[in-house]
Design an enzyme around this catalytic site. Structure first.
Site, PDB file in Angstrom:
ATOM      1  N   LYS A   2       0.825  -1.097  -0.023  1.00  0.00           N
ATOM      2  CA  LYS A   2       0.025  -0.013   0.133  1.00  0.00           C
ATOM      3  C   LYS A   2       0.838   1.197  -0.093  1.00  0.00           C
ATOM      4  CE  LYS A   2      -3.257   2.618   3.106  1.00  0.00           C
ATOM      5  NZ  LYS A   2      -3.941   2.290   4.300  1.00  0.00           N
ATOM      6  N   ASP A  21      -2.747  10.259   4.133  1.00  0.00           N
ATOM      7  CA  ASP A  21      -4.184   9.795   4.303  1.00  0.00           C
ATOM      8  C   ASP A  21      -4.934  10.775   5.298  1.00  0.00           C
ATOM      9  OD1 ASP A  21      -6.675   8.533   4.259  1.00  0.00           O
ATOM     10  OD2 ASP A  21      -5.856   6.984   5.768  1.00  0.00           O
ATOM     11  N   LYS A  72     -10.809  12.060   9.022  1.00  0.00           N
ATOM     12  CA  LYS A  72     -10.480  11.318  10.110  1.00  0.00           C
ATOM     13  C   LYS A  72     -10.891  12.310  11.204  1.00  0.00           C
ATOM     14  CE  LYS A  72      -6.331   8.674   8.351  1.00  0.00           C
ATOM     15  NZ  LYS A  72      -6.874   7.482   8.597  1.00  0.00           N
ATOM     16  N   ASP A 100       1.228   6.076   5.784  1.00  0.00           N
ATOM     17  CA  ASP A 100       0.454   5.249   5.342  1.00  0.00           C
ATOM     18  C   ASP A 100       0.887   4.298   4.096  1.00  0.00           C
ATOM     19  OD1 ASP A 100      -1.882   4.134   6.032  1.00  0.00           O
ATOM     20  OD2 ASP A 100      -3.293   5.490   4.879  1.00  0.00           O
ATOM     21  N   ASP A 123     -12.291   6.765   3.962  1.00  0.00           N
ATOM     22  CA  ASP A 123     -11.033   6.435   4.803  1.00  0.00           C
ATOM     23  C   ASP A 123     -10.759   5.174   4.778  1.00  0.00           C
ATOM     24  OD1 ASP A 123      -9.056   7.094   6.453  1.00  0.00           O
ATOM     25  OD2 ASP A 123      -9.880   6.814   8.244  1.00  0.00           O
ATOM     26  N   GLU A 136      -9.554   3.529   2.192  1.00  0.00           N
ATOM     27  CA  GLU A 136      -9.064   3.711   0.611  1.00  0.00           C
ATOM     28  C   GLU A 136      -8.018   2.712   0.291  1.00  0.00           C
ATOM     29  OE1 GLU A 136      -5.776   4.808   3.024  1.00  0.00           O
ATOM     30  OE2 GLU A 136      -7.800   5.383   3.361  1.00  0.00           O
ATOM     31  N   ARG A 188      -7.617  -0.355   0.902  1.00  0.00           N
ATOM     32  CA  ARG A 188      -7.974  -1.605   0.118  1.00  0.00           C
ATOM     33  C   ARG A 188      -8.578  -1.553  -1.503  1.00  0.00           C
ATOM     34  NH1 ARG A 188     -12.691  -2.318   4.521  1.00  0.00           N
ATOM     35  NH2 ARG A 188     -10.990  -1.164   5.655  1.00  0.00           N
TER      36      ARG A 188
END
Length: 479
Positions: free
Chosen positions: A246, A251, A258, A270, A329, A331, A333
């Site tokens: 990833k 993020d 968030k 991230d 959030d 994202e 995946r």
């Protein structure tokens, strides 16, 4: 980077870190009878580390600890190496010689590993006082009848790769966006000798990677999709191992911003999964492992600007499946799914994805291990867990029952991108499973990839967790 060297003789004036037992004859190492007497008294008190200041040098003794299990003993040596490295830095010394007095190869290497990893610092942006806080230790010599020079060289490679991953994770997004991350992979490819190809936004669009493109809609910066390949002539595997990381370089949570205090402060991390993949490729190529490995890193930032995708949007993924996006959030995946779908073209022996994917995984086991799940067979899972113990990056396998996939059902698309309030780490894994058709494992490194305070030989910030584990696993299966 800390330099490790294999040496045949111990320099007379070097600082010494002696790996010893209570039966060691300390007089052989330039210690006076008074100093030897003091050491023996401390050992009798069950002290495991004894520090002797001879003014011209330090002699620090580590009395070996044997735990019930071998991997715990290795970790005790790493911790001791890091602690003694701290003592060397406190003395403002630039070098130390590790002297193995008991002829123990694996534990001596672990001791050196802990010392070198514990010596890492991220001071790139400390302009004014970097000299005052910078560690003095630059060189670690290893003297052991059991340790070979090529083993020290391999350890150096793995340590360097781990530290590279730490640095990538620590870099802020204003210095490391998706394009710059891909450029870093290209640099590592040139240095280590593996192939790197970077897809730009036009190519990603042509490939219909809807998940990656959707997450990128809120950003000014374009996405990238990096393909790395190490394929030596004498590779022992017919089908490649594929590593997927990833690469969300920052993020915000997108339009599902968030909500909790300080929750964005660490979100430069991230892309830790992507860093692990790139730096593992660097390590296996540098070490010339006879194994065919491919690394895939989809990269973008996740922001609420521009034409950002919104909850309720339907996204068509690379494999043609449709996803109802209900949380921006979730994202990671979305971009991993496109990469896992792309990986099908390689018909992998095994694919492993690594991601700082869910707070649920971090909440479940904290910084002390990696949450894993997947469809690989029991033998592969056992080998991975064994590698996790070898490097003390332990794997905790979560249940992966089919019932969890039911939580992803929706009436208006093939699936939705969140599963609800329970089993968040598992439903994320079940989402990714839909995009695989080959043996696969999912590593959720959300807990250990970035930590708020240093402990043992792990620094505050990026830890590089996953590089040493994957190298150990791939090294073992290539033999």
């Amino acid at each position: 980077m800390t330099l490790l060297k294999h040496i045949e003789t111990i320099p007379a004036k070097d600082n010494l870190a002696l790996i010893a037992t209570s039966k060691t004859d300390f007089s052989k190492y330039g210690l006076t009878p008074v100093e030897v007497s003091y050491i023996n008294k401390q050992v009798a008190k069950d002290e495991h580390i004894v520090n002797i200041n001879q003014y011209i040098r330090r002699v620090i003794i580590y009395i070996a600890e044997d735990k019930k299990e071998e991997y715990l003993t290795l970790e005790a040596y790493r911790k001791a190496g890091s602690k003694i490295g701290g003592m060397i830095n406190a003395a403002k010394a630039t070098n130390v010689t590790i002297a193995d007095t008991i002829g123990d190869k694996e534990n001596t290497l672990a001791f050196a590993e802990g010392m070198a990893l514990g010596n890492y610092q991220f001071l790139h942006y400390r302009q004014k006082d970097s000299k005052n806080v910078s560690n003095s230790l630059k060189e670690i010599n290893i003297h052991s009848k059991k340790v070979k020079a090529d083993e020290v060289e391999e350890l150096q490679i793995v340590i360097d790769a781990t530290c590279k991953a730490r640095t990538l994770v620590n870099e802020p997004v204003n210095h490391l966006n998706a394009v710059q991350l891909a450029e870093e992979f290209e640099k590592m490819g040139k240095e280590a000798g593996f192939k790197v190809e970077v897809f730009n936004k036009a190519k990603i669009t042509a490939l219909k990677m809807g998940g990656l493109l959707a997450v990128n809609l809120g950003s000014i910066d374009p996405p990238t999709f990096t393909i790395m390949e190490w394929k030596p002539k004498k590779a022992k595997n017919k089908k490649p191992y594929v590593l997927v990381g990833k690469g969300v370089v920052y993020d915000t949570g997108g339009l599902s911003l968030k909500p909790t205090a300080n929750s964005m402060d660490e979100m430069k991390c991230d892309m830790a999964g992507g860093a692990v993949v790139g730096c593992t490729m660097y390590a296996i190529a540098k070490a010339n492992l006879p194994i065919h490995v491919i690394g895939l890193v989809p990269a973008t930032d996740n922001r609420p600007g521009m034409n950002a995708y919104v909850p309720g949007d339907i996204i068509t993924m690379h494999n043609g499946m449709t996803v109802e996006m209900l949380n921006a959030d979730a994202e990671g995946r979305m971009i991993l799914a496109d990469a896992l779908s792309y990986a099908k073209r390689y018909d992998p022996e095994l694919a492993i994805d690594l991601a700082t994917l869910t707070g649920a995984a971090a909440a479940a086991i904290g910084k002390y291990g990696i949450v894993v799940m997947g469809t690989a067979d029991k033998k592969v899972k056992k080998e991975l867990k064994h590698s996790g113990e070898n490097v003390f990056e332990r794997l905790v396998e979560f249940p992966f029952w089919d019932e969890y996939a039911d939580l992803l059902k929706t009436e208006i698309a093939d699936m939705k991108n969140i599963g609800g309030p329970v089993a968040g780490a598992i439903t994320a894994g079940k989402f990714l499973e839909k995009f695989t058709s080959y043996p696969w494992m999912h590593f959720d490194i959300a807990g250990p990839a970035f930590i708020n305070g240093a402990y043992d030989y792990k620094p505050k910030g990026g830890t590089g967790v996953g590089v040493r584990l994957l190298f150990d696993f791939l090294n073992n299966v290539s033999r």
